[in-house]
Design a protein around this motif. Structure first.
Motif, PDB file in Angstrom:
ATOM      1  N   GLN A  67       0.822  -1.210   0.000  1.00 40.44           N
ATOM      2  CA  GLN A  67       0.000   0.000   0.000  1.00 40.44           C
ATOM      3  C   GLN A  67       0.859   1.264   0.000  1.00 40.44           C
ATOM      4  O   GLN A  67       0.723   2.150   0.849  1.00 40.44           O
ATOM      5  N   LEU A  68       1.722   1.348  -0.987  1.00 40.32           N
ATOM      6  CA  LEU A  68       2.678   2.452  -1.051  1.00 40.32           C
ATOM      7  C   LEU A  68       2.044   3.676  -1.718  1.00 40.32           C
ATOM      8  O   LEU A  68       2.287   4.000  -2.876  1.00 40.32           O
ATOM      9  N   SER A  69       1.236   4.366  -0.947  1.00 44.89           N
ATOM     10  CA  SER A  69       0.556   5.556  -1.444  1.00 44.89           C
ATOM     11  C   SER A  69       1.507   6.720  -1.668  1.00 44.89           C
ATOM     12  O   SER A  69       1.107   7.760  -2.213  1.00 44.89           O
ATOM     13  N   ASN A  70       2.760   6.567  -1.258  1.00 39.70           N
ATOM     14  CA  ASN A  70       3.769   7.605  -1.466  1.00 39.70           C
ATOM     15  C   ASN A  70       4.613   7.334  -2.709  1.00 39.70           C
ATOM     16  O   ASN A  70       5.654   7.975  -2.911  1.00 39.70           O
ATOM     17  N   LEU A  71       4.178   6.415  -3.560  1.00 43.29           N
ATOM     18  CA  LEU A  71       4.910   6.066  -4.779  1.00 43.29           C
ATOM     19  C   LEU A  71       4.106   6.488  -6.008  1.00 43.29           C
ATOM     20  O   LEU A  71       2.940   6.126  -6.153  1.00 43.29           O
ATOM     21  N   ILE A  72       4.726   7.278  -6.861  1.00 37.66           N
ATOM     22  CA  ILE A  72       4.109   7.708  -8.119  1.00 37.66           C
ATOM     23  C   ILE A  72       5.026   7.278  -9.260  1.00 37.66           C
ATOM     24  O   ILE A  72       6.152   7.762  -9.369  1.00 37.66           O
ATOM     25  N   CYS A  73       4.547   6.350 -10.070  1.00 36.19           N
ATOM     26  CA  CYS A  73       5.298   5.893 -11.236  1.00 36.19           C
ATOM     27  C   CYS A  73       4.856   6.698 -12.455  1.00 36.19           C
ATOM     28  O   CYS A  73       3.662   6.919 -12.658  1.00 36.19           O
ATOM     29  N   ILE A  74       5.812   7.144 -13.235  1.00 36.14           N
ATOM     30  CA  ILE A  74       5.541   7.893 -14.471  1.00 36.14           C
ATOM     31  C   ILE A  74       6.069   7.065 -15.625  1.00 36.14           C
ATOM     32  O   ILE A  74       7.266   6.738 -15.668  1.00 36.14           O
ATOM     33  N   VAL A  75       5.208   6.694 -16.551  1.00 37.34           N
ATOM     34  CA  VAL A  75       5.614   5.902 -17.718  1.00 37.34           C
ATOM     35  C   VAL A  75       5.669   6.814 -18.937  1.00 37.34           C
ATOM     36  O   VAL A  75       4.656   7.414 -19.312  1.00 37.34           O
ATOM     37  N   ASP A  76       6.847   6.932 -19.537  1.00 32.42           N
ATOM     38  CA  ASP A  76       6.969   7.675 -20.786  1.00 32.42           C
ATOM     39  C   ASP A  76       6.604   6.722 -21.922  1.00 32.42           C
ATOM     40  O   ASP A  76       7.415   5.891 -22.330  1.00 32.42           O
ATOM     41  N   PHE A  77       5.379   6.843 -22.419  1.00 28.40           N
ATOM     42  CA  PHE A  77       4.903   5.944 -23.469  1.00 28.40           C
ATOM     43  C   PHE A  77       5.008   6.667 -24.818  1.00 28.40           C
ATOM     44  O   PHE A  77       4.094   7.357 -25.260  1.00 28.40           O
ATOM     45  N   ASN A  78       6.191   6.514 -25.459  1.00 31.79           N
ATOM     46  CA  ASN A  78       6.408   7.136 -26.766  1.00 31.79           C
ATOM     47  C   ASN A  78       6.317   6.131 -27.911  1.00 31.79           C
ATOM     48  O   ASN A  78       6.517   6.486 -29.070  1.00 31.79           O
ATOM     49  N   ASP A  79       6.035   4.884 -27.570  1.00 38.10           N
ATOM     50  CA  ASP A  79       5.849   3.807 -28.553  1.00 38.10           C
ATOM     51  C   ASP A  79       7.079   3.606 -29.437  1.00 38.10           C
ATOM     52  O   ASP A  79       6.958   3.268 -30.611  1.00 38.10           O
ATOM     53  N   GLN A  80       8.256   3.804 -28.841  1.00 40.72           N
ATOM     54  CA  GLN A  80       9.504   3.563 -29.572  1.00 40.72           C
ATOM     55  C   GLN A  80      10.479   2.816 -28.677  1.00 40.72           C
ATOM     56  O   GLN A  80      10.677   3.177 -27.521  1.00 40.72           O
ATOM     57  N   GLN A  81      11.071   1.764 -29.199  1.00 42.58           N
ATOM     58  CA  GLN A  81      12.217   1.146 -28.555  1.00 42.58           C
ATOM     59  C   GLN A  81      13.189   0.721 -29.639  1.00 42.58           C
ATOM     60  O   GLN A  81      12.941   0.943 -30.827  1.00 42.58           O
ATOM     61  N   ALA A  82      14.320   0.165 -29.245  1.00 42.23           N
ATOM     62  CA  ALA A  82      15.423  -0.030 -30.191  1.00 42.23           C
ATOM     63  C   ALA A  82      15.009  -0.844 -31.414  1.00 42.23           C
ATOM     64  O   ALA A  82      15.460  -0.577 -32.531  1.00 42.23           O
ATOM     65  N   ASP A  83      14.130  -1.828 -31.231  1.00 44.58           N
ATOM     66  CA  ASP A  83      13.786  -2.732 -32.330  1.00 44.58           C
ATOM     67  C   ASP A  83      12.481  -2.377 -33.021  1.00 44.58           C
ATOM     68  O   ASP A  83      12.000  -3.133 -33.869  1.00 44.58           O
ATOM     69  N   GLY A  84      11.873  -1.242 -32.655  1.00 50.78           N
ATOM     70  CA  GLY A  84      10.634  -0.861 -33.310  1.00 50.78           C
ATOM     71  C   GLY A  84       9.586  -0.393 -32.323  1.00 50.78           C
ATOM     72  O   GLY A  84       9.874  -0.143 -31.147  1.00 50.78           O
ATOM     73  N   PRO A  85       8.335  -0.279 -32.747  1.00 49.16           N
ATOM     74  CA  PRO A  85       7.262   0.220 -31.876  1.00 49.16           C
ATOM     75  C   PRO A  85       7.045  -0.672 -30.656  1.00 49.16           C
ATOM     76  O   PRO A  85       7.007  -1.902 -30.758  1.00 49.16           O
ATOM     77  N   THR A  86       6.897  -0.035 -29.514  1.00 45.42           N
ATOM     78  CA  THR A  86       6.659  -0.772 -28.267  1.00 45.42           C
ATOM     79  C   THR A  86       5.379  -1.585 -28.342  1.00 45.42           C
ATOM     80  O   THR A  86       5.300  -2.701 -27.812  1.00 45.42           O
ATOM     81  N   THR A  87       4.367  -1.032 -28.989  1.00 45.48           N
ATOM     82  CA  THR A  87       3.078  -1.712 -29.056  1.00 45.48           C
ATOM     83  C   THR A  87       3.125  -2.950 -29.952  1.00 45.48           C
ATOM     84  O   THR A  87       2.154  -3.717 -29.994  1.00 45.48           O
ATOM     85  N   GLN A  88       4.214  -3.155 -30.669  1.00 44.00           N
ATOM     86  CA  GLN A  88       4.386  -4.377 -31.443  1.00 44.00           C
ATOM     87  C   GLN A  88       5.300  -5.367 -30.725  1.00 44.00           C
ATOM     88  O   GLN A  88       5.623  -6.421 -31.256  1.00 44.00           O
ATOM     89  N   ALA A  89       5.711  -5.006 -29.512  1.00 44.97           N
ATOM     90  CA  ALA A  89       6.521  -5.908 -28.686  1.00 44.97           C
ATOM     91  C   ALA A  89       5.628  -6.479 -27.584  1.00 44.97           C
ATOM     92  O   ALA A  89       4.655  -7.161 -27.883  1.00 44.97           O
ATOM     93  N   LEU A  90       5.928  -6.160 -26.312  1.00 49.17           N
ATOM     94  CA  LEU A  90       5.156  -6.746 -25.216  1.00 49.17           C
ATOM     95  C   LEU A  90       4.216  -5.761 -24.528  1.00 49.17           C
ATOM     96  O   LEU A  90       3.372  -6.178 -23.738  1.00 49.17           O
ATOM     97  N   ALA A  91       4.386  -4.478 -24.777  1.00 50.10           N
ATOM     98  CA  ALA A  91       3.504  -3.485 -24.154  1.00 50.10           C
ATOM     99  C   ALA A  91       2.414  -3.094 -25.140  1.00 50.10           C
ATOM    100  O   ALA A  91       2.698  -2.646 -26.245  1.00 50.10           O
ATOM    101  N   THR A  92       1.188  -3.301 -24.754  1.00 48.41           N
ATOM    102  CA  THR A  92       0.062  -2.947 -25.626  1.00 48.41           C
ATOM    103  C   THR A  92      -0.855  -1.989 -24.890  1.00 48.41           C
ATOM    104  O   THR A  92      -0.857  -1.899 -23.664  1.00 48.41           O
TER     105      THR A  92
END
Length: 283
Positions: free
Chosen positions: A173-198
């Motif tokens: 219950q870590l209410s003091n934790l805020i995760c920020i995800v930079d979702f730019n849909d780019q990684q070294a091998d191509g679009p992130t949404t074509q890998a494991l993150a959808t």
């Protein structure tokens, strides 16, 4: 928030802060002739909101115990964080020319031992959130009011260790934790949404017990609203803000590049990119 910072009460707009972060990152990239500029330009609005709206820190005392912690899980985004730390007054502007050099306090990949304000050494990817969970748990047990912010990439959503950390944060219950995800849909091998993150991602985090928001990561008003909602959420859940960002944001001829995970910038284009920013200075 900015309690106890040198910038408390500043009238400088967040748009101007983000502009300055972009410009400083380009100046550093020009020193080496390379760098993860696409990510730096894309995440500048998120960093401006973090350092000049949300975080509590003291620029002249980066180790202040009451500070909010900002963890950069994605070590290759260091050029972006250095630009934010310079804008915040934690690093001096006159060190820009040392970027990536031997004995510099600003190596090309973030190293906590070298750089004031760099809380962790990021990368290999997928470990930052786990470190943040441990820190948030420790702060809870110390009865500290500080928050832990963890900036991670969309590619890290394909790492098993990330989801172990997600489960642990909900369990404690870590209410003091805020995760920020930079979702730019780019990684070294191509679009992130074509890998494991959808997409959509938010329901996954909600299913794991998190308070989750998805926001346009280059819209400063939307970011401020999302950061405030994350911090003020009354429940015991950890919080995540999934920020949809555009690589190379702010420099149209770089935005148009087909592949920009490590965008190629020719020698004469650094000045062109800076000149474009200088022609479009926000109020």
């Amino acid at each position: 928030m900015q309690t106890d910072t040198a910038h408390s009460g500043s009238n400088t707009s967040l748009a101007r802060r983000a502009w300055s972060i972009r410009r400083t990152a380009l100046r550093m990239g020009e020193v080496q002739g390379q760098g993860y500029i696409g990510q730096a330009l894309g995440v500048a609005d998120v960093l401006a909101t973090s350092y000049f709206h949300a975080l509590s820190y003291r620029a002249n005392d980066p180790e202040w115990d009451g500070r909010d912690r900002f963890y950069l899980s994605i070590g290759h985004y260091a050029i972006a964080l250095y630009a934010a730390l310079i804008e915040a007054g934690i690093l001096p502007e006159d060190e820009i020319e040392t970027y990536g050099m031997d004995d510099s306090r600003m190596p090309m990949s973030g190293m906590a031992a070298y750089t004031p304000g760099m809380e962790i050494t990021g990368g290999s990817l997928g470990h930052g959130l786990g470190i943040a969970v441990g820190a948030a748990l420790g702060l809870k047990r110390k009865r500290s009011d500080a928050f832990v912010y963890n900036l991670m990439s969309d590619g890290e959503l394909g790492e098993g260790s990330t989801w172990e950390a997600v489960m642990s944060a909900a369990q404690h219950q870590l209410s003091n934790l805020i995760c920020i995800v930079d979702f730019n849909d780019q990684q070294a091998d191509g679009p992130t949404t074509q890998a494991l993150a959808t997409t959509p991602e938010a329901p996954k985090w909600q299913a794991f017990g998190w308070h989750a928001q998805t926001v346009e990561g280059n819209d400063l008003d939307a970011l401020v609203t999302a950061f405030d909602a994350a911090r003020s959420h009354p429940g015991p859940q950890p919080r995540v803000i999934i920020c949809n960002t555009l690589m190379c944001k702010g420099v149209p001829f770089l935005e148009a590049r087909e592949s920009n995970h490590f965008v190629r910038v020719d020698a004469d284009e650094w000045a062109q990119a800076i000149a474009h920013l200088d022609a479009n200075i926000p109020a």
